[in-house]
Scaffold this active site. Structure first.
Site, PDB file in Angstrom:
ATOM      1  N   ALA A 245       3.312   3.243  -8.534  1.00 53.21           N
ATOM      2  CA  ALA A 245       2.476   3.808  -9.603  1.00 53.21           C
ATOM      3  C   ALA A 245       1.741   5.076  -9.138  1.00 53.21           C
ATOM      4  CB  ALA A 245       1.450   2.762 -10.042  1.00 53.21           C
ATOM      5  N   PRO A 246       1.566   6.071 -10.010  1.00 54.25           N
ATOM      6  CA  PRO A 246       1.845   6.096 -11.452  1.00 54.25           C
ATOM      7  C   PRO A 246       3.282   6.463 -11.838  1.00 54.25           C
ATOM      8  CG  PRO A 246       0.732   8.108 -10.823  1.00 54.25           C
ATOM      9  CD  PRO A 246       0.844   7.291  -9.575  1.00 54.25           C
ATOM     10  N   LYS A 249       7.963   9.077  -8.658  1.00 56.22           N
ATOM     11  CA  LYS A 249       9.254   8.856  -8.008  1.00 56.22           C
ATOM     12  C   LYS A 249      10.111   7.883  -8.808  1.00 56.22           C
ATOM     13  CE  LYS A 249       6.912  10.077  -3.822  1.00 56.22           C
ATOM     14  NZ  LYS A 249       5.594  10.193  -4.478  1.00 56.22           N
ATOM     15  N   ASP A 290       1.442  -7.582  -4.719  1.00 52.34           N
ATOM     16  CA  ASP A 290       0.918  -7.073  -3.449  1.00 52.34           C
ATOM     17  C   ASP A 290       2.033  -7.231  -2.421  1.00 52.34           C
ATOM     18  OD1 ASP A 290      -0.241  -6.762  -0.931  1.00 52.34           O
ATOM     19  OD2 ASP A 290      -2.166  -7.579  -1.588  1.00 52.34           O
ATOM     20  N   CYS A 359       1.868  10.996   1.933  1.00 50.27           N
ATOM     21  CA  CYS A 359       1.318  12.345   1.707  1.00 50.27           C
ATOM     22  C   CYS A 359       0.183  12.532   2.707  1.00 50.27           C
ATOM     23  CB  CYS A 359       0.853  12.535   0.262  1.00 50.27           C
ATOM     24  SG  CYS A 359      -0.373  11.364  -0.306  1.00 50.27           S
TER      25      CYS A 359
HETATM   26  C1  SAM Z   1       0.842   7.121  -2.829  1.00 47.60           C
HETATM   27  S1  SAM Z   1       0.464   6.090  -4.166  1.00 47.60           S
HETATM   28  C2  SAM Z   1       2.029   5.942  -4.940  1.00 47.60           C
HETATM   29  C3  SAM Z   1       2.490   7.125  -5.746  1.00 47.60           C
HETATM   30  C4  SAM Z   1       3.792   6.843  -6.489  1.00 47.60           C
HETATM   31  N1  SAM Z   1       4.857   6.419  -5.606  1.00 47.60           N
HETATM   32  C5  SAM Z   1       4.277   8.028  -7.291  1.00 47.60           C
HETATM   33  O1  SAM Z   1       5.218   8.706  -6.890  1.00 47.60           O
HETATM   34  O2  SAM Z   1       3.737   8.274  -8.382  1.00 47.60           O
HETATM   35  C6  SAM Z   1       0.309   4.538  -3.357  1.00 47.60           C
HETATM   36  C7  SAM Z   1       0.316   3.302  -4.240  1.00 47.60           C
HETATM   37  O3  SAM Z   1       0.323   2.166  -3.371  1.00 47.60           O
HETATM   38  C8  SAM Z   1      -0.243   1.095  -4.080  1.00 47.60           C
HETATM   39  N2  SAM Z   1      -0.544   0.036  -3.093  1.00 47.60           N
HETATM   40  C9  SAM Z   1      -1.445   0.091  -2.085  1.00 47.60           C
HETATM   41  N3  SAM Z   1      -1.417  -1.048  -1.370  1.00 47.60           N
HETATM   42  C10 SAM Z   1      -0.472  -1.850  -1.928  1.00 47.60           C
HETATM   43  C11 SAM Z   1       0.008  -3.163  -1.661  1.00 47.60           C
HETATM   44  N4  SAM Z   1      -0.473  -3.878  -0.650  1.00 47.60           N
HETATM   45  N5  SAM Z   1       0.963  -3.667  -2.456  1.00 47.60           N
HETATM   46  C12 SAM Z   1       1.455  -2.949  -3.493  1.00 47.60           C
HETATM   47  N6  SAM Z   1       1.028  -1.711  -3.807  1.00 47.60           N
HETATM   48  C13 SAM Z   1       0.085  -1.157  -3.037  1.00 47.60           C
HETATM   49  C14 SAM Z   1      -1.421   1.723  -4.780  1.00 47.60           C
HETATM   50  O4  SAM Z   1      -1.821   0.962  -5.896  1.00 47.60           O
HETATM   51  C15 SAM Z   1      -0.871   3.091  -5.159  1.00 47.60           C
HETATM   52  O5  SAM Z   1      -0.419   3.096  -6.493  1.00 47.60           O
END
Ligand code: SAM
Length: 430
Positions: A245-246, A249, A290, A359
């Site tokens: 999210a969001p 990708k 998670d 990033c």
């Molecule tokens: C860098 S952002 C992702 C951006 C996304 N891939 C995009 O291209 O739009 C990182 C994401 O990791 C999620 N996240 C963090 N820890 C997590 C976990 N333990 N399990 C699942 N999702 C997790 C966050 O909610 C956040 O949306």
């Protein structure tokens, strides 16, 4: 002249109070600017909310410069977290970075220290503004960040980072139909650095551009588009998009013909992913979970892990990261990334591909993370990125990774800091 009956009747004061709350949330509680904005600006109309954000963001961008001016006008340095310093920072940022008239900035600053050192704030503000200083261009990076980056990348890197910090970041969009890249570049009045990409001309109003409402494209920095590029066309194969999210990708992968399962732990961010899919007419299975406990029913042809990270690579757009992130946060995030990488690796089919991306401008979250992973997983090997898979101006490293540092695509408006590794699982998976 009659004084306003309540201090908040002073025009613009609630927004300044919100900016002070926001700065406090970032600097004292270590909260991300975007996340703290909602609470800090609660109840304010949209234009005031935007002002709260702008004041706090510009204060953070110029913090070392503003502090130097404040310290030059006080006999004894004010404590770092003193309210007087916080109020002076936002008042001076308005005058020196946002062009607010000094009388307007001080009129909304003094009520913020009611019952406190009003005289001191008034005096320091007057001393600084009478000298008509100009903020350095580019802004000075916080000393510990510059030192950390110089130690990892050499002395030139923080200089390039400071230059990029002072420039307005370019806006890139990714296209649903990469086959019509030239057509979209023309319609949007931009330039393309890769199939499926258009860099917009400076200052255009995004929602008014053709194709936004119909979901023909979405905003995504060129560096952020590299992880999905390295998976190529999907041809109906299955990919797990982890930490999705969001959905930047997710949309790229779905548009490239992958059968996508998009997993993220945040319900709120997944709602945005769902809206993004709806707007673009692309599809993916959305899973809330998670990754430390969730597991898929079966392995996939490809896994893309866009791991949670320090976000130091997007400091140009989010200046708060330079003040919130230090060695402790980087070490904690690196430990989480190692855990997620280890779990995700089990979900790649033998012969399949894994993309690991962050990033971040920290080696611990990129090069060192992948080196440690490979040392413990003989069933994975690097699958080097090739120059013709990447946008013009972004070349693979000697190891075959993608590493964008400040200074990348400088002449065209820069790029976010990113690390991307493509790894292949052996055919036997052993
Ligand atoms: C860098 S952002 C992702 C951006 C996304 N891939 C995009 O291209 O739009 C990182 C994401 O990791 C999620 N996240 C963090 N820890 C997590 C976990 N333990 N399990 C699942 N999702 C997790 C966050 O909610 C956040 O949306």
């Amino acid at each position: 002249m009659a004084r306003p009956s309540r201090p908040d009747d002073i025009t613009g004061l609630p927004a300044r109070r919100g900016a002070l709350r926001l700065l406090d949330a970032v600097l004292r509680r270590g909260e991300p600017l975007e996340r703290a904005l909602h609470g800090a600006a609660q109840g304010l109309p949209a234009p005031d909310k935007a002002l709260v954000h702008a004041i706090a963001a510009e204060t953070l961008r110029h913090l070392p410069d503003l502090d130097a001016l404040i310290d030059g006008a006080t006999r004894q340095p004010l404590p770092d977290d003193a309210k007087a310093r916080m109020v002076l920072r936002i008042a001076l940022a308005q005058v020196l970075a946002l062009g607010t008239a000094p009388h307007a900035a001080i009129a909304t600053a003094l009520p913020l220290v009611d019952g406190g050192p009003r005289k001191l704030v008034h005096g320091v503000f007057g001393t600084v503004t009478r000298a008509e200083p100009v903020l350095p261009d580019p802004p000075i990076l916080p000393g510990e960040v510059a030192a950390r980056w110089a130690a990892q990348w050499g002395e030139e890197m923080p200089k390039a980072a400071a230059r990029a910090y002072g420039a307005r970041p370019a806006v890139d969009v990714s296209l649903r139909d990469a086959g019509d890249t030239d057509g979209w570049a023309e319609r949007l009045g931009g330039t393309s650095l890769a199939p499926g990409h258009v860099r917009l001309a400076e200052g255009v109003a995004i929602p008014e551009l053709p194709g936004f409402g119909e979901g023909g494209w979405w905003v995504q920095d060129i560096a952020a588009s590299c992880p999905a590029r390295l998976l190529g066309p999907g041809e109906g194969r299955a990919v797990l998009d982890l930490c999705a999210a969001p959905g930047g990708k997710t949309m790229q992968l779905a548009a490239a013909g992958w059968r996508v399962s998009a997993v993220d732990q945040s319900k709120k961010r997944l709602e945005r992913l769902s809206e993004n899919l709806q707007r673009t007419g692309l599809s993916a299975a959305i899973v809330q979970g998670d990754l430390r406990t969730w597991a898929p029913d079966e392995p996939a042809d490809a896994v893309l892990l866009d791991a949670p990270c320090s976000a130091t690579g997007i400091y140009r757009r989010h200046p708060d990261v330079l003040h919130r992130i230090g060695p402790r946060q980087i070490a904690e995030l690196a430990a989480l990334q190692a855990e997620l990488l280890d779990r995700a690796a089990h979900w790649v089919k033998p012969g399949g591909t894994m993309i690991y991306a962050t990033c971040s401008l920290e080696r611990a979250e990129g090069e060192e993370q992948v080196a440690a992973f490979l040392a413990g997983r003989p069933d994975f090997a690097p699958c080097p990125a090739l120059a013709d898979e990447l946008p013009a101006g972004i070349a693979p490293t000697r190891e075959g990774w993608v590493r964008t540092l400040p200074g990348a695509l400088d002449a065209q408006g820069g790029a976010d800091g990113f690390f991307v590794a493509r790894l292949a699982r052996t055919a036997t998976g052993a």
